[in-house]
Design a protein around this motif. Sequence first.
Motif, PDB file in Angstrom:
ATOM      1  N   ARG A   1       0.838  -1.190   0.000  1.00 62.96           N
ATOM      2  CA  ARG A   1       0.000   0.000   0.000  1.00 62.96           C
ATOM      3  C   ARG A   1       0.876   1.245   0.000  1.00 62.96           C
ATOM      4  NH1 ARG A   1      -5.366  -0.661   1.133  1.00 62.96           N
ATOM      5  NH2 ARG A   1      -6.004  -2.739   1.783  1.00 62.96           N
ATOM      6  N   ILE A   2       0.355   2.297  -0.608  1.00 62.00           N
ATOM      7  CA  ILE A   2       1.050   3.581  -0.620  1.00 62.00           C
ATOM      8  C   ILE A   2       0.948   4.205   0.775  1.00 62.00           C
ATOM      9  CG2 ILE A   2       1.038   5.925  -1.524  1.00 62.00           C
ATOM     10  CD1 ILE A   2       2.184   3.963  -3.468  1.00 62.00           C
TER      11      ILE A   2
ATOM     12  N   VAL B   1       2.552  -0.537  -9.617  1.00 64.24           N
ATOM     13  CA  VAL B   1       1.285  -0.523 -10.353  1.00 64.24           C
ATOM     14  C   VAL B   1       0.169  -0.490  -9.316  1.00 64.24           C
ATOM     15  CG1 VAL B   1      -0.186  -1.694 -12.002  1.00 64.24           C
ATOM     16  CG2 VAL B   1       2.299  -1.851 -12.235  1.00 64.24           C
ATOM     17  N   LEU B   2      -0.594   0.599  -9.309  1.00 64.75           N
ATOM     18  CA  LEU B   2      -1.655   0.766  -8.325  1.00 64.75           C
ATOM     19  C   LEU B   2      -2.970   0.209  -8.850  1.00 64.75           C
ATOM     20  CD1 LEU B   2      -0.879   4.422  -7.174  1.00 64.75           C
ATOM     21  CD2 LEU B   2      -0.054   2.278  -6.209  1.00 64.75           C
ATOM     22  N   ASP B   3      -3.723  -0.388  -7.952  1.00 65.97           N
ATOM     23  CA  ASP B   3      -5.017  -0.951  -8.345  1.00 65.97           C
ATOM     24  C   ASP B   3      -5.942   0.143  -8.880  1.00 65.97           C
ATOM     25  OD1 ASP B   3      -3.915  -3.226  -7.376  1.00 65.97           O
ATOM     26  OD2 ASP B   3      -5.256  -3.441  -5.647  1.00 65.97           O
ATOM     27  N   ALA B   4      -5.836   1.345  -8.322  1.00 71.61           N
ATOM     28  CA  ALA B   4      -6.728   2.425  -8.725  1.00 71.61           C
ATOM     29  C   ALA B   4      -6.339   3.023 -10.075  1.00 71.61           C
ATOM     30  CB  ALA B   4      -6.728   3.528  -7.670  1.00 71.61           C
TER      31      ALA B   4
ATOM     32  N   PRO C   1      -4.297   1.212 -12.946  1.00 66.58           N
ATOM     33  CA  PRO C   1      -3.471   0.149 -13.537  1.00 66.58           C
ATOM     34  C   PRO C   1      -2.820   0.551 -14.850  1.00 66.58           C
ATOM     35  CG  PRO C   1      -5.811  -0.319 -13.827  1.00 66.58           C
ATOM     36  CD  PRO C   1      -5.729   0.858 -12.930  1.00 66.58           C
ATOM     37  N   ALA C   2      -3.261   1.623 -15.450  1.00 64.64           N
ATOM     38  CA  ALA C   2      -2.675   2.027 -16.731  1.00 64.64           C
ATOM     39  C   ALA C   2      -1.329   2.719 -16.545  1.00 64.64           C
ATOM     40  CB  ALA C   2      -3.637   2.961 -17.464  1.00 64.64           C
ATOM     41  N   TYR C   3      -1.005   3.104 -15.323  1.00 67.55           N
ATOM     42  CA  TYR C   3       0.242   3.820 -15.061  1.00 67.55           C
ATOM     43  C   TYR C   3       1.226   2.939 -14.299  1.00 67.55           C
ATOM     44  CZ  TYR C   3      -2.509   7.916 -16.338  1.00 67.55           C
ATOM     45  OH  TYR C   3      -3.296   8.813 -17.012  1.00 67.55           O
ATOM     46  N   VAL C   4       2.501   3.144 -14.562  1.00 62.38           N
ATOM     47  CA  VAL C   4       3.580   2.444 -13.862  1.00 62.38           C
ATOM     48  C   VAL C   4       4.475   3.517 -13.253  1.00 62.38           C
ATOM     49  CG1 VAL C   4       5.519   0.863 -14.040  1.00 62.38           C
ATOM     50  CG2 VAL C   4       3.481   0.509 -15.472  1.00 62.38           C
ATOM     51  N   VAL C   5       4.560   3.519 -11.923  1.00 59.92           N
ATOM     52  CA  VAL C   5       5.263   4.577 -11.197  1.00 59.92           C
ATOM     53  C   VAL C   5       6.650   4.087 -10.794  1.00 59.92           C
ATOM     54  CG1 VAL C   5       5.186   6.115  -9.210  1.00 59.92           C
ATOM     55  CG2 VAL C   5       3.050   5.401 -10.325  1.00 59.92           C
TER      56      VAL C   5
ATOM     57  N   GLY D   1      -2.650   4.977   1.273  1.00 58.92           N
ATOM     58  CA  GLY D   1      -3.553   3.858   1.535  1.00 58.92           C
ATOM     59  C   GLY D   1      -3.966   3.086   0.303  1.00 58.92           C
ATOM     60  N   LEU D   2      -3.578   3.568  -0.899  1.00 60.34           N
ATOM     61  CA  LEU D   2      -3.966   2.860  -2.118  1.00 60.34           C
ATOM     62  C   LEU D   2      -3.186   1.549  -2.241  1.00 60.34           C
ATOM     63  CD1 LEU D   2      -4.093   5.786  -4.719  1.00 60.34           C
ATOM     64  CD2 LEU D   2      -6.000   4.713  -3.511  1.00 60.34           C
TER      65      LEU D   2
END
Length: 357
Positions: free
Chosen positions: A44-45, A273-276, A278-282, A332-333
């Motif tokens: 989680r973030i 890769v966040l569930d909220a 998914p199109a972005y990779v941080v 919390g993401l």
Amino acid sequence: MSPSIRKNLLLAVVAIAISLAGWGAWTIVRPRGPGDGFVSGNGRIEATEIDVATKYPGRVVDIWVHEGDFVKAGQVLAQMQIDVLKAQLDEARAQQQQAVTAVASAEAQVKMRESDLAAAQAVVVQRESELDNVRRRLARSQALARQGAISMQQLDDDQAVTRGAAAAVTASKAQVAAARAAIAAASSQVTGAHSAVEAAAATVARIEADIADSQLKAPCDGRVQYLVAQPGEVLGAGGKVLNMVDLSDVYMTFFLPETVAGKVALDSEVHLVLDAAPAYVVPARVSFVASVAQFTPKTVETAVERQKLMFRVKARIDPALLEKHLRQVKTGLPGVAWLKLDAQAQWPQTLVVKVPE
């Protein structure tokens, strides 16, 4: 075998065959991830949380921010009551002025004592001159007395005058010593008066610092998470007023098994890769690997059990990237952290860095 049993058996065989065929097809087409050179962990973030609290007990006068507000370092967030501190400051400044006046008075006393010393030294010179004069007169009287030119009474009178002049010199020298002592005492009073001024100034500075501390300011750039107190409430020393997060220190915490954690080096590249989204990779970097397992099974005698040893890992997001997207940062993401264990491996297209413009 009855026809009904034969029919049920046939249906069971067909169902098993369909299941086996489906499992085989899924095994062929199922996603296998980026490969053996990569490992992932769920997490989680998170961000560094800061409790903004009052240093001294008092009443909350006003709170100038709301939950969710973005704040800058040094921004005033809340104000504590300072009526008593203002009164103490006025008193301390008055005492400081008194101390300054005492210094001037003490310095004037020193000047006066120095004048007394000069006068006493002048008297000494005068008395020594008179002593020298009477001694010369006594010498002449003694010579005349030996010749019988004057009476013995005259000689006795001259001797008495000489002794009186000598005593006057001694007394005047004592006055000089007393004047010097008075100067030393007055000088020590000046030193004490200066110390009192410094002490009063320190008291003023302390109270001014307390007044400044009564303005609760943001220690860094961040976002207000929630308010703990409301205006009008009385808090004790260290009472929390609000909670904020430092958006320059955002990271994902996740867990890796013991066989993998030992291969992870600090500053290793991580893609989140966040569930909220998914199109972005941080992009992120490993900033912490726990030195001990976070949770351990009761026994670790087999290889299977050893796989249950999990170590906590933190992947920190670049503050420069966070600054560009502060409005999108949410703690919390949940998401997945991917690590590349093989330096020669290439990130698959699905895990290439992609952030919002």
